[in-house]
Design a protein around this motif. Structure first.
Motif, PDB file in Angstrom:
ATOM      1  N   PHE A 114      41.444  30.828 109.860  1.00 32.24           N
ATOM      2  CA  PHE A 114      40.824  30.311 110.218  1.00 32.24           C
ATOM      3  C   PHE A 114      40.962  28.946 109.349  1.00 32.24           C
ATOM      4  CE2 PHE A 114      37.584  26.828 110.469  1.00 32.24           C
ATOM      5  CZ  PHE A 114      37.098  26.221 111.659  1.00 32.24           C
ATOM      6  N   MET A 115      40.720  29.217 107.359  1.00 30.37           N
ATOM      7  CA  MET A 115      41.222  27.657 106.995  1.00 30.37           C
ATOM      8  C   MET A 115      42.333  27.378 106.732  1.00 30.37           C
ATOM      9  SD  MET A 115      37.945  28.309 104.048  1.00 30.37           S
ATOM     10  CE  MET A 115      38.094  26.603 103.575  1.00 30.37           C
ATOM     11  N   MET A 116      43.585  28.758 106.901  1.00 26.87           N
ATOM     12  CA  MET A 116      45.043  28.613 106.600  1.00 26.87           C
ATOM     13  C   MET A 116      45.608  27.640 107.558  1.00 26.87           C
ATOM     14  SD  MET A 116      45.437  32.881 105.748  1.00 26.87           S
ATOM     15  CE  MET A 116      45.742  32.325 103.146  1.00 26.87           C
ATOM     16  N   ALA A 117      44.875  27.875 108.704  1.00 21.07           N
ATOM     17  CA  ALA A 117      45.104  27.278 110.072  1.00 21.07           C
ATOM     18  C   ALA A 117      44.964  25.956 109.975  1.00 21.07           C
ATOM     19  CB  ALA A 117      44.985  27.139 111.473  1.00 21.07           C
ATOM     20  N   GLN A 118      44.004  25.324 109.310  1.00 27.71           N
ATOM     21  CA  GLN A 118      43.571  23.611 108.974  1.00 27.71           C
ATOM     22  C   GLN A 118      44.164  23.031 108.016  1.00 27.71           C
ATOM     23  OE1 GLN A 118      39.306  23.775 109.289  1.00 27.71           O
ATOM     24  NE2 GLN A 118      39.290  24.402 111.012  1.00 27.71           N
ATOM     25  N   ASN A 119      45.505  24.193 107.438  1.00 24.50           N
ATOM     26  CA  ASN A 119      46.081  23.789 106.676  1.00 24.50           C
ATOM     27  C   ASN A 119      45.031  22.577 105.235  1.00 24.50           C
ATOM     28  OD1 ASN A 119      48.438  23.283 107.348  1.00 24.50           O
ATOM     29  ND2 ASN A 119      47.750  21.421 108.794  1.00 24.50           N
ATOM     30  N   LEU A 120      44.460  23.439 104.649  1.00 24.65           N
ATOM     31  CA  LEU A 120      42.617  23.373 103.538  1.00 24.65           C
ATOM     32  C   LEU A 120      43.909  24.186 102.310  1.00 24.65           C
ATOM     33  CD1 LEU A 120      40.062  24.641 105.273  1.00 24.65           C
ATOM     34  CD2 LEU A 120      40.690  22.060 105.060  1.00 24.65           C
ATOM     35  N   GLU A 121      43.858  23.532 101.034  1.00 24.02           N
ATOM     36  CA  GLU A 121      43.384  24.448  99.919  1.00 24.02           C
ATOM     37  C   GLU A 121      42.573  24.885  99.457  1.00 24.02           C
ATOM     38  OE1 GLU A 121      45.770  22.795  95.431  1.00 24.02           O
ATOM     39  OE2 GLU A 121      46.079  21.928  97.148  1.00 24.02           O
ATOM     40  N   PHE A 122      42.347  25.765  99.654  1.00 23.17           N
ATOM     41  CA  PHE A 122      41.279  26.241  99.185  1.00 23.17           C
ATOM     42  C   PHE A 122      41.187  27.520  97.706  1.00 23.17           C
ATOM     43  CE2 PHE A 122      42.319  28.831 103.215  1.00 23.17           C
ATOM     44  CZ  PHE A 122      42.092  30.155 102.692  1.00 23.17           C
ATOM     45  N   GLN A 123      39.994  27.646  97.464  1.00 18.30           N
ATOM     46  CA  GLN A 123      39.492  28.744  96.520  1.00 18.30           C
ATOM     47  C   GLN A 123      37.940  29.165  97.125  1.00 18.30           C
ATOM     48  OE1 GLN A 123      39.382  28.230  92.588  1.00 18.30           O
ATOM     49  NE2 GLN A 123      39.005  30.934  92.469  1.00 18.30           N
ATOM     50  N   ILE A 124      37.954  30.912  97.296  1.00 25.98           N
ATOM     51  CA  ILE A 124      37.123  31.394  97.735  1.00 25.98           C
ATOM     52  C   ILE A 124      36.068  31.750  96.596  1.00 25.98           C
ATOM     53  CG2 ILE A 124      35.805  33.054  99.168  1.00 25.98           C
ATOM     54  CD1 ILE A 124      38.259  32.639 101.199  1.00 25.98           C
ATOM     55  N   PHE A 125      34.910  31.345  96.905  1.00 27.79           N
ATOM     56  CA  PHE A 125      33.755  32.767  95.502  1.00 27.79           C
ATOM     57  C   PHE A 125      32.713  32.935  95.878  1.00 27.79           C
ATOM     58  CE2 PHE A 125      35.879  28.246  93.953  1.00 27.79           C
ATOM     59  CZ  PHE A 125      35.849  28.563  92.308  1.00 27.79           C
ATOM     60  N   VAL A 126      32.703  33.745  95.973  1.00 29.06           N
ATOM     61  CA  VAL A 126      30.914  35.076  96.341  1.00 29.06           C
ATOM     62  C   VAL A 126      30.959  35.155  95.120  1.00 29.06           C
ATOM     63  CG1 VAL A 126      30.749  37.467  96.867  1.00 29.06           C
ATOM     64  CG2 VAL A 126      33.262  36.126  97.904  1.00 29.06           C
ATOM     65  N   VAL A 127      29.592  34.622  95.364  1.00 30.70           N
ATOM     66  CA  VAL A 127      28.663  34.702  94.232  1.00 30.70           C
ATOM     67  C   VAL A 127      27.116  35.838  94.772  1.00 30.70           C
ATOM     68  CG1 VAL A 127      27.551  32.995  92.351  1.00 30.70           C
ATOM     69  CG2 VAL A 127      29.217  32.308  93.829  1.00 30.70           C
ATOM     70  N   GLU A 128      27.597  36.953  93.560  1.00 28.32           N
ATOM     71  CA  GLU A 128      26.032  37.235  94.235  1.00 28.32           C
ATOM     72  C   GLU A 128      24.930  37.632  92.763  1.00 28.32           C
ATOM     73  OE1 GLU A 128      26.397  42.627  94.564  1.00 28.32           O
ATOM     74  OE2 GLU A 128      28.183  41.955  94.137  1.00 28.32           O
ATOM     75  N   GLN A 129      24.321  38.061  93.386  1.00 29.99           N
ATOM     76  CA  GLN A 129      22.924  37.471  92.628  1.00 29.99           C
ATOM     77  C   GLN A 129      22.719  39.435  92.381  1.00 29.99           C
ATOM     78  OE1 GLN A 129      19.394  35.099  93.799  1.00 29.99           O
ATOM     79  NE2 GLN A 129      17.988  37.066  93.063  1.00 29.99           N
ATOM     80  N   VAL A 130      21.932  39.428  90.456  1.00 33.06           N
ATOM     81  CA  VAL A 130      21.536  40.629  89.915  1.00 33.06           C
ATOM     82  C   VAL A 130      20.601  41.073  91.110  1.00 33.06           C
ATOM     83  CG1 VAL A 130      23.059  40.775  87.841  1.00 33.06           C
ATOM     84  CG2 VAL A 130      20.117  39.474  88.348  1.00 33.06           C
ATOM     85  N   PRO A 131      20.354  41.920  91.718  1.00 25.76           N
ATOM     86  CA  PRO A 131      19.575  42.527  92.448  1.00 25.76           C
ATOM     87  C   PRO A 131      18.120  42.656  91.833  1.00 25.76           C
ATOM     88  CG  PRO A 131      20.657  44.673  90.504  1.00 25.76           C
ATOM     89  CD  PRO A 131      21.615  43.493  90.901  1.00 25.76           C
ATOM     90  N   TRP A 132      17.710  42.155  90.621  1.00 25.23           N
ATOM     91  CA  TRP A 132      16.272  42.336  90.304  1.00 25.23           C
ATOM     92  C   TRP A 132      15.359  41.746  90.238  1.00 25.23           C
ATOM     93  CZ3 TRP A 132      20.289  43.880  86.402  1.00 25.23           C
ATOM     94  CH2 TRP A 132      20.899  43.071  85.685  1.00 25.23           C
ATOM     95  N   PHE A 133      15.736  40.251  90.910  1.00 23.94           N
ATOM     96  CA  PHE A 133      14.487  39.361  91.613  1.00 23.94           C
ATOM     97  C   PHE A 133      14.785  39.177  93.039  1.00 23.94           C
ATOM     98  CE2 PHE A 133      16.490  37.646  87.524  1.00 23.94           C
ATOM     99  CZ  PHE A 133      15.044  37.861  86.593  1.00 23.94           C
ATOM    100  N   ASP A 134      13.726  38.582  93.270  1.00 24.70           N
ATOM    101  CA  ASP A 134      14.110  37.811  94.863  1.00 24.70           C
ATOM    102  C   ASP A 134      15.275  37.428  95.060  1.00 24.70           C
ATOM    103  OD1 ASP A 134      11.868  39.570  95.898  1.00 24.70           O
ATOM    104  OD2 ASP A 134      10.658  38.105  96.059  1.00 24.70           O
ATOM    105  N   PHE A 135      16.037  37.242  96.542  1.00 25.27           N
ATOM    106  CA  PHE A 135      17.482  36.372  96.236  1.00 25.27           C
ATOM    107  C   PHE A 135      16.562  34.875  96.667  1.00 25.27           C
ATOM    108  CE2 PHE A 135      20.009  35.212  98.741  1.00 25.27           C
ATOM    109  CZ  PHE A 135      21.578  34.979  98.065  1.00 25.27           C
ATOM    110  N   ASN A 136      17.546  34.369  95.415  1.00 24.45           N
ATOM    111  CA  ASN A 136      17.417  33.137  95.603  1.00 24.45           C
ATOM    112  C   ASN A 136      18.105  32.079  95.876  1.00 24.45           C
ATOM    113  OD1 ASN A 136      16.593  29.765  94.764  1.00 24.45           O
ATOM    114  ND2 ASN A 136      15.727  30.666  92.885  1.00 24.45           N
ATOM    115  N   LYS A 137      18.884  31.542  96.752  1.00 24.70           N
ATOM    116  CA  LYS A 137      19.661  31.578  97.432  1.00 24.70           C
ATOM    117  C   LYS A 137      20.537  30.355  96.576  1.00 24.70           C
ATOM    118  CE  LYS A 137      21.513  29.618 102.023  1.00 24.70           C
ATOM    119  NZ  LYS A 137      21.453  29.863 103.813  1.00 24.70           N
TER     120      LYS A 137
END
Length: 330
Positions: A114-137
């Motif tokens: 989808f983003m390729m088709a829009q001619n975007l230069e992009f980088q994707i970051f998946v930021v995963e939180q450690v499991p020992w706290f409630d999730f803090n989005k």
């Protein structure tokens, strides 16, 4: 794969010169007057013209090794640059993530073409939180913002939940003068439209300047509830108007997911959000990066956010077990 094949079809027709009404220079630069060095690629059109506007969403479950090899034009770390033109901006896509691997992989399978088709230069970051706290989005988003800027000088940031897939190619992931809320309709999950006026979840689009002007979002929401509303009110308090596309263009498929633990202090926190917006956020962020994986589809980071108020981290770690980034790039 259906989505990959469709990408090449849309990517091709989106960049065939077609007749369309002339936009003003404030909307798009006049490319006929564009100057560039010899051998330099032309600027990409700000809004490509699509003959096919409806996204054919691929809902077939996929495993990470298959996804990681699905897009040969992606570079390690989840980087893509158009080959036929120069992108007008560098865009970071930040996914605050935990425990929704199946949804995340399905969103990436569809969002990348989808983003390729829009001619975007992009980088994707998946930021995963450690499991020992409630999730803090919100705190994870702030971490993603800071870490992204260490990787590249980005102009634009897409903050994306792991359970929404865009349905229309005209839902352009380009930053503007105002923050843009992208998910205008999620009728797969809720009634048609926003549901309530302050709804600001799903996916948003902000410039670096806009995000820094509100001091990012609050780091105080441990658990689910009101963190998106808090973010919305920060922008309003700073004088911004939230931009949105029409419902048909801003429609998303909403994927099913389990309900997260609610933050029992969310209403109290929301009641004081404006008073503290410049006192806590990006300027009070504390964390450490536990591990990084440079996969083909994303820079995958496991992060450990700092939780104040005397939390016994060692006890929580022991109860939760080791932190492991999944899926692995191998």
């Amino acid at each position: 794969m259906v989505s990959v094949v469709l990408y090449f079809l849309v990517y091709t027709v989106a960049n065939v010169p077609v007749s369309h009404e002339k936009r003003s220079l404030t909307e798009d630069e006049d490319r006929t007057n564009e100057t560039r060095a010899e051998g330099e690629l032309p600027l990409c059109p700000r809004k490509p013209t699509f003959f096919i506007t409806k996204v054919q969403i691929n809902t077939t479950p996929i495993e990470f090794p298959e996804l990681n090899n699905a897009f040969p034009d992606m570079q390690p770390g989840g980087i893509f640059k158009p080959k036929h033109c120069r992108a007008r901006a560098k865009t970071a896509v930040i996914f605050p993530y935990r425990d929704r691997e199946r949804n995340l992989l399905l969103v990436l399978l569809n969002l990348i073409p989808f983003m390729m088709a829009q001619n975007l230069e992009f980088q994707i970051f998946v930021v995963e939180q450690v499991p020992w706290f409630d999730f803090n989005k919100c705190m994870i988003i702030n971490i993603g913002f800071v870490e992204a800027l260490k990787a590249q000088k980005f102009d634009c940031f897409v903050i994306h939940d792991t359970d929404f897939v865009p349905k229309d190619y005209r839902n352009y992931y380009y930053c503007g003068n105002q923050p843009r809320h992208l998910v205008v309709d999620r009728s797969d999950r809720a009634k048609r439209g926003l549901g309530y006026y302050r709804y600001f979840g799903g996916a948003i689009l902000v410039s670096r300047e806009q995000w820094e002007s509100i001091n990012g979002c609050s780091n105080m929401y441990w658990g689910w509830g009101n963190e998106d509303d808090d973010m919305y009110m920060r922008f309003i308090a700073e004088g911004y108007t939230i931009a949105r596309y029409p419902i048909k263009i801003g429609a998303y498929m909403a994927l099913e997911h389990e309900t997260q633990t609610k933050n029992m202090k969310r209403k109290e926190l929301f009641g004081s959000n404006i008073d503290r917006m410049h006192e806590e956020g990006l300027n009070t962020l504390q964390y450490k990066v536990v591990k990084r994986n440079h996969t083909n589809v994303a820079m995958w980071m496991m992060v450990d956010p700092y939780k104040p108020n005397g939390t016994e981290i060692a006890d929580a770690q022991a109860a939760a077990g080791p932190a492991i980034i999944t899926p692995s790039p191998e």
